[in-house]
Design a protein around this motif. Structure first.
Motif, PDB file in Angstrom:
ATOM      1  N   MET A  67     -20.055 -76.073 -45.463  1.00  0.00           N
ATOM      2  CA  MET A  67     -21.161 -75.702 -46.331  1.00  0.00           C
ATOM      3  C   MET A  67     -20.695 -74.984 -47.591  1.00  0.00           C
ATOM      4  SD  MET A  67     -24.331 -74.683 -43.809  1.00  0.00           S
ATOM      5  CE  MET A  67     -25.516 -74.779 -45.165  1.00  0.00           C
ATOM      6  N   SER A  68     -19.377 -74.928 -47.804  1.00  0.00           N
ATOM      7  CA  SER A  68     -18.864 -74.399 -49.064  1.00  0.00           C
ATOM      8  C   SER A  68     -19.060 -75.401 -50.203  1.00  0.00           C
ATOM      9  CB  SER A  68     -17.378 -74.050 -48.935  1.00  0.00           C
ATOM     10  OG  SER A  68     -16.618 -75.200 -48.580  1.00  0.00           O
ATOM     11  N   GLU A  69     -19.434 -76.641 -49.856  1.00  0.00           N
ATOM     12  CA  GLU A  69     -19.740 -77.640 -50.881  1.00  0.00           C
ATOM     13  C   GLU A  69     -20.926 -77.167 -51.732  1.00  0.00           C
ATOM     14  OE1 GLU A  69     -18.461 -81.042 -51.605  1.00  0.00           O
ATOM     15  OE2 GLU A  69     -16.812 -79.876 -50.779  1.00  0.00           O
ATOM     16  N   PRO A  70     -20.911 -77.415 -53.031  1.00  0.00           N
ATOM     17  CA  PRO A  70     -22.002 -76.958 -53.911  1.00  0.00           C
ATOM     18  C   PRO A  70     -23.371 -77.459 -53.445  1.00  0.00           C
ATOM     19  CG  PRO A  70     -20.156 -77.770 -55.218  1.00  0.00           C
ATOM     20  CD  PRO A  70     -19.858 -78.130 -53.783  1.00  0.00           C
ATOM     21  N   GLY A  71     -24.332 -76.563 -53.469  1.00  0.00           N
ATOM     22  CA  GLY A  71     -25.711 -76.949 -53.191  1.00  0.00           C
ATOM     23  C   GLY A  71     -26.147 -76.856 -51.754  1.00  0.00           C
ATOM     24  N   LEU A  72     -25.251 -76.523 -50.807  1.00  0.00           N
ATOM     25  CA  LEU A  72     -25.638 -76.521 -49.394  1.00  0.00           C
ATOM     26  C   LEU A  72     -26.249 -75.191 -48.938  1.00  0.00           C
ATOM     27  CD1 LEU A  72     -22.849 -78.621 -47.651  1.00  0.00           C
ATOM     28  CD2 LEU A  72     -24.992 -79.320 -48.704  1.00  0.00           C
ATOM     29  N   LYS A  73     -26.133 -74.156 -49.723  1.00  0.00           N
ATOM     30  CA  LYS A  73     -26.872 -72.892 -49.543  1.00  0.00           C
ATOM     31  C   LYS A  73     -26.697 -72.275 -48.144  1.00  0.00           C
ATOM     32  CE  LYS A  73     -30.525 -74.580 -52.623  1.00  0.00           C
ATOM     33  NZ  LYS A  73     -30.321 -76.021 -52.492  1.00  0.00           N
ATOM     34  N   PRO A  74     -25.491 -71.941 -47.719  1.00  0.00           N
ATOM     35  CA  PRO A  74     -25.329 -71.298 -46.405  1.00  0.00           C
ATOM     36  C   PRO A  74     -26.056 -69.962 -46.316  1.00  0.00           C
ATOM     37  CG  PRO A  74     -23.310 -71.120 -47.690  1.00  0.00           C
ATOM     38  CD  PRO A  74     -24.198 -72.066 -48.429  1.00  0.00           C
ATOM     39  N   GLU A  75     -26.213 -69.283 -47.453  1.00  0.00           N
ATOM     40  CA  GLU A  75     -26.884 -67.978 -47.443  1.00  0.00           C
ATOM     41  C   GLU A  75     -28.376 -68.083 -47.134  1.00  0.00           C
ATOM     42  OE1 GLU A  75     -27.041 -69.664 -51.551  1.00  0.00           O
ATOM     43  OE2 GLU A  75     -25.476 -69.401 -50.026  1.00  0.00           O
TER      44      GLU A  75
END
Length: 286
Positions: A67-75
């Protein structure tokens, strides 16, 4: 799920014996008492009556590192009730919130336990409503069973290492449409590997050695599959209106039952209740 692991208890003793013989368990702890993890030598504190979210800065080597990929919003993933493992080694943390790690892996004897300090239920977290919950559980199981099959992370295809590969043999990659690509062998001895193309389309692939299947894997690197926003009520209403559906809310139901044309029924039931109470108090014989 929801099984108490307390040091010295019968079930904990059986679990420890199971681990000594190579057993593996994924345990979701109910986050009721901080001593739940003590059977495995871990200390924990309870997150309660507050909330924390997945730390986007501490994704590396966790089950959500993709989820470090841009746009996946882990937060956007939040926890409301959870155990936080205060003495877990950093390399054992498999999910880290801003308040601390709440999923850890630990070797016990010849086995392994993966402890999640929460239950995947409402009131504990909204993780299970995130589409990446499925991928996280897959990675949890991969580690629990020691599965070393080929899989890819963060948009890259790894080369396939396998002892016994030979430059004297032909290796062909075949997809479900029977399109083929020749594969190149690199390395020597135990480091022999097949160079896997990086431009593969989503598909199911077979690796053939001299015409015989030796491996099969699925490949889908479209990050859009995981780039989904959490559902909010306005989205549900928009989808329902678009398809011409009707629905009711709790407020709608409450209003229906306080309409003026139903007040007479409420009054009648209240009078009946008072009459029964008076009879029971004054006239019933004991």
């Amino acid at each position: 799920f929801n099984t108490a692991f307390r040091k010295g208890s019968p079930i904990s003793n059986k679990a420890i014996e199971y681990f000594k013989n190579g057993g593996k368990i994924v345990a979701f702890l109910p986050a009721e008492k901080t001593d739940e993890a003590s059977a495995f030598g871990l200390s924990a504190k309870l997150l309660k009556d507050e909330q924390t979210k997945v730390s986007a800065q501490k994704l590396k080597d966790t089950y959500l590192d993709f989820m470090s990929e841009p746009g996946l919003k882990p937060e956007s993933i939040r926890f409301y009730r959870s155990l936080l493992f205060s003495n877990a080694k950093p390399e054992d943390a498999r999910l880290v919130t801003e308040a601390g790690p709440n999923v850890v892996t630990k070797e016990v004897g010849k086995g392994r336990v993966i402890l999640a300090g929460y239950m995947p239920y409402q009131g504990y977290t909204d993780l299970m409503f995130n589409p990446n919950f499925v991928q996280m559980n897959l990675r949890t199981l991969w580690e629990a069973i020691g599965w070393e099959a080929m899989h890819s992370d963060n948009g890259t295809m790894p080369d396939w290492e396998k002892p016994g590969l030979s430059p004297d043999f032909s290796y062909i990659l075949v997809d479900q449409e029977d399109d083929t690509r020749m594969l190149t062998v690199a390395g020597l001895g135990d480091k022999t590997k097949l160079i896997i193309p990086q431009d593969l389309k989503p598909n199911i692939y077979t690796i053939n050695e001299e015409g015989e299947e030796i491996a099969r894997f699925g490949h889908n690197m479209d990050v859009g599959d995981s780039d989904l926003d959490p559902v909010v009520p306005s989205m549900i209403e928009e989808a329902i209106d678009k398809h011409g559906l009707t629905y009711g809310t709790v407020a709608d139901i409450s209003e229906r039952f306080v309409r003026s044309d139903l007040l007479w029924l409420t009054a009648l039931l209240l009078l009946a209740a008072l009459a029964f109470e008076a009879y029971a108090h004054f006239y019933r014989k004991t």
